[in-house]
Design an enzyme around this catalytic site. Structure first.
Site, mmCIF file in Angstrom:
data_model
loop_
_atom_site.group_PDB
_atom_site.id
_atom_site.type_symbol
_atom_site.label_atom_id
_atom_site.label_comp_id
_atom_site.label_asym_id
_atom_site.label_seq_id
_atom_site.Cartn_x
_atom_site.Cartn_y
_atom_site.Cartn_z
ATOM 1 C CB THR A 211 -0.961 0.017 1.211
ATOM 2 O OG1 THR A 211 -0.185 -0.241 2.389
ATOM 3 C CG2 THR A 211 -2.020 -1.062 1.071
ATOM 4 N N GLY A 212 2.186 1.132 0.059
ATOM 5 C CA GLY A 212 3.055 2.308 -0.058
ATOM 6 C C GLY A 212 3.219 2.690 -1.523
ATOM 7 C CD GLU B 101 9.338 3.187 -5.489
ATOM 8 O OE1 GLU B 101 9.784 2.285 -6.217
ATOM 9 O OE2 GLU B 101 9.121 4.334 -5.888
ATOM 10 C CE LYS C 13 -3.121 2.411 4.559
ATOM 11 N NZ LYS C 13 -2.499 3.070 3.431
ATOM 12 C CB ILE D 63 12.553 -4.599 -3.437
ATOM 13 C CG1 ILE D 63 11.779 -5.764 -4.059
ATOM 14 C CG2 ILE D 63 12.923 -3.561 -4.471
ATOM 15 C CD1 ILE D 63 12.564 -6.598 -5.035
ATOM 16 C CB THR D 64 14.089 -2.694 1.506
ATOM 17 O OG1 THR D 64 12.715 -3.027 1.551
ATOM 18 C CG2 THR D 64 14.371 -1.425 2.318
ATOM 19 C CD GLU D 65 19.248 1.872 -3.063
ATOM 20 O OE1 GLU D 65 18.216 2.040 -3.747
ATOM 21 O OE2 GLU D 65 20.309 2.481 -3.282
ATOM 22 C CE1 TYR E 52 16.417 -4.781 -13.845
ATOM 23 C CE2 TYR E 52 16.641 -2.423 -14.124
ATOM 24 C CZ TYR E 52 16.277 -3.492 -13.359
ATOM 25 O OH TYR E 52 15.760 -3.271 -12.108
ATOM 26 C CD GLU F 24 28.582 -4.929 -8.205
ATOM 27 O OE1 GLU F 24 27.962 -4.470 -9.171
ATOM 28 O OE2 GLU F 24 28.329 -4.593 -7.039
ATOM 29 C CG HIS G 45 26.142 -2.193 -5.853
ATOM 30 N ND1 HIS G 45 26.292 -3.182 -6.782
ATOM 31 C CD2 HIS G 45 24.972 -1.593 -6.114
ATOM 32 C CE1 HIS G 45 25.242 -3.178 -7.580
ATOM 33 N NE2 HIS G 45 24.429 -2.220 -7.192
#
Lengths: 299, 376
Positions: free
Chosen positions: A17-18, A20, A43, A100-102, A163, A211, A249
């Protein structure tokens, strides 16, 4: 088949619900992902209307699993709450958590990856784009429309290089592409993905993107030597990165001779992995290798 | 973020680990007064964020306050492995009987922290680790349990450290956890002839990701050597100054590193690394471009974006915005692919700026940017 994620996967989104969470849930649904619910304790009981699909919001991961049989969760919650979100998901007995959180503090990542391992939950990430099995399911933020289903497996520390290679090889297509994340500590390694691709009958060849920093690629090379019979093509970013500087990174930093792109390339080449100098050359290596494999007489 | 020795010392002391008395200054006159306060004889230590300081002449014993002033004057402003000395720390000398090494470091491969300890501490610990690996004990720490007295006892025993170091090992773990550090190291931890344990020198690296819950860090410790790096950091951009002529902007650390490599492969040298990150807005792109264009070493700029979360049209809008605000005199080569790439390319086509060229592949764009830098 594919690894870790198929069209049967039933996906919860923690933080749906945020901002992103909403944006990417919409994209995941458009890519065919079976998103069965969101999680937000404040919620619970509501639902979110995503054009042609209404997705219910549960108060906890456990409630979501009970109601839907979910087996994957994608975490979009802010860094301060990520550890609690993963622990909750692991406690609820879910099989796969995609973080996913960075920007999660590494102490938190150490704690939740260790906890999840004890609970038998696989973590992908954190700070990663997630994973996609093209044409079946997309758990995370990888653009779904740049490639199609095929027989290449891909594992990468870098989102945008994932990608780039998906795009370069879009005509061949992929079984599963996994972005494992660029943080110093991640839940799923190159080796875990190589092992899964080795066992996946739908994967013919694996592309491994690494990398500078750490020694994950060197360890992957040792694993390939001992356990992988499928062809592997490598690409390493960071040949021109100066020593001792952090290049984006958290994990991308060269110290001494350890962690250099040259060392990683040499380790992979020593076990027979062809390593491209650029993403486009890497793609050409894949194409020529696939040609050779397909022309070889079947044993 | 690496801390200066004096900052690391303050943290360690706050958690109850004994350290020698010391003060910091950037003035030779004050150094004399400090030496007097500390009892006359002091060790003058350059404050730079690099190892091997002692061997580079950055640590000197001064017998009295006058010598402390002279030594401070000599050390301030010198360059140690590319780091300019802006401050010195003056510390009470210790009467050393034996030196030990203790540290907690992140073991990336295992995904947890590792205790490292040795009864052979001091300046040559790297050599000890290389030539006598058995003299350096490595013991993983279970994150759920941490370093208890029992665990610390096991570490000390395995490394042959005196029993009194157990308390130091427990407290050092506290520093690591409570301060969100990814590395804490005390080298040497000494036992003095008077029987006292002291942390004579140490290193602490904090986790930048934990800044949100460690507000007191502030920005004091971040001394950028390059003014553009400071300007970029203020705008939240990930920028690293390099030695070449081609300015490089991209989205995502992996793609930007790859772009540096491809440009280098085309016979040009990258002037910088600038990652606009994921989901960058037009403003972020404009800020990034203005930082890169204000570097006088830059002769051409290569913008390489593969839109995932980032939308290429937002990137193109940012480029147009920057063109109007910064009024560049250097050529730009832009390659846009992925999310909203077609719309982004149209935005740039419509602006039709004489200094902006588009390329359809990463390789082609790199070649063109390298040519422009080499002929410009």
């Amino acid at each position: 088949m594919a690894i870790f994620l198929t069209k049967e996967s039933r996906v919860l989104v923690q933080g749906m619900t945020g901002g992103e969470g909403m944006k990417h849930t919409r994209r995941m649904l458009a890519a065919g992902t079976n998103v069965v619910g969101g999680v937000n304790p404040r919620k619970a009981g509501r639902a979110v209307d995503f054009d042609d699909r209404v997705v219910p919001v549960f108060g906890s991961v456990a409630d979501g699993i009970r109601a839907t049989g979910a087996d994957v969760t994608v975490v979009f919650v802010p860094p301060a709450f990520a550890e609690a979100a993963v622990v909750e998901a692991a406690d609820a007995g879910i099989g796969l958590v995609v973080v996913i959180t960075e920007g999660i503090p590494v102490h938190d990542t150490v704690a939740f990856t260790s906890y999840a391992k004890k609970k038998g939950t696989r973590i992908i990430g954190p700070n990663c784009p997630g994973l996609i099995t093209p044409g079946q399911s997309n758990a995370g933020i990888i653009p779904a429309d740049i490639t199609r289903s095929g027989r290449i497996g891909l594992v990468s520390k870098s989102g945008t290089l994932t990608y780039q290679l998906m795009y370069e090889l879009r005509d061949i297509g992929f079984s599963t592409c996994v972005g494992i994340g660029g943080d110093p500590v991640v839940g799923t390694s190159h080796i875990d993905c190589l092992a899964a691709f080795q066992d996946d009958p739908d994967t013919e060849l694996v592309v491994l993107i690494g990398e500078i920093g750490g020694d994950a690629e060197e360890r992957a090379a040792a694993h390939i030597r001992d356990h992988v019979t499928k062809p592997v093509v490598g690409y390493i970013a960071g040949f021109t990165a100066p020593e001792g500087r952090t290049m984006g990174h958290a994990g991308a930093i060269v110290s001494g001779s350890a962690g250099t792109a040259q060392a990683k390339k040499a380790a992979l080449e020593a076990v027979g992995v062809k390593v491209g100098a650029t993403p486009s050359e890497t793609a050409r290596l894949v194409l020529s290798l696939l040609d050779t494999v397909r022309k070889a007489p079947q044993a | 973020m690496d801390l200066y020795e004096h900052e690391a010392r303050a943290l360690v002391e706050e958690h109850g680990i004994p350290v020698p008395r010391a003060e910091v200054t950037d003035s030779p006159e004050e150094a004399r007064a400090i030496a007097r306060r500390l009892g006359g004889s002091v060790v003058v230590k350059a404050q730079v964020k690099t190892g091997g300081r002692g061997k580079a002449g950055g640590v000197r014993l001064a017998a009295d306050p006058a010598e402390a002033e002279r030594t401070t004057r000599r050390i301030l402003g010198t360059d140690i492995k590319g780091h300019r000395v802006r401050k010195v720390m003056l510390a009470q000398p210790a009467d050393i009987e034996s030196e030990f090494y203790v540290a907690y470091v992140l073991d990336r491969a295992a995904g947890r922290f590792l205790a490292i300890a040795s009864a052979a501490g001091g300046m040559d610990i790297e050599e000890v680790a290389a030539t006598r690996p058995e003299a350096v004990v490595r013991m993983p720490v279970d994150p759920a349990e941490g370093v208890t007295s029992a665990k610390a006892g096991a570490i000390a025993e395995a490394a042959g450290l005196p029993p009194r170091t157990v308390d130091v090992l427990v407290r050092l773990w506290e520093v690591l956890v409570r301060e969100d550090a990814v590395l804490v190291e005390v080298n040497p931890l000494v036992r003095t002839r008077q029987g006292q344990l002291l942390a004579l020198d140490g290193k602490v690296t904090l986790d930048d990701n934990a800044r949100f819950r460690q507000a007191r860090w502030g920005n004091d410790s971040i001394a950028y050597d390059d003014p553009l790096e400071a300007a970029a950091a203020a705008k939240g951009l990930n920028y690293v100054k390099l030695d070449g002529e081609v300015g490089i902007i991209g989205n995502g650390a992996g793609l930007v590193m790859s772009t540096l490599d491809v440009v280098a492969g085309c016979g040009a040298r990258p002037a910088n690394f600038l990652d606009i990150g994921g989901g960058a807005s037009a403003q972020v792109m404009a800020d990034g471009l203005s930082v890169v264009l204000s570097d006088p070493a830059v002769k051409s700029v290569f913008v390489n974006v593969f839109g995932g979360i980032t939308a290429c049209d937002a990137v193109a809008d940012g480029i147009v915005k920057a063109l109007d605000e910064v009024r560049p005199t250097k050529p730009l080569v832009v390659r846009l692919d992925g999310n909203n790439a077609a719309r982004g390319r149209t935005v740039l086509d419509e602006r039709a700026h004489p200094l902006v060229q588009q390329a359809t592949t990463m390789d082609g764009a790199a070649r063109r940017a390298a040519e422009l830098a080499n002929t410009g």
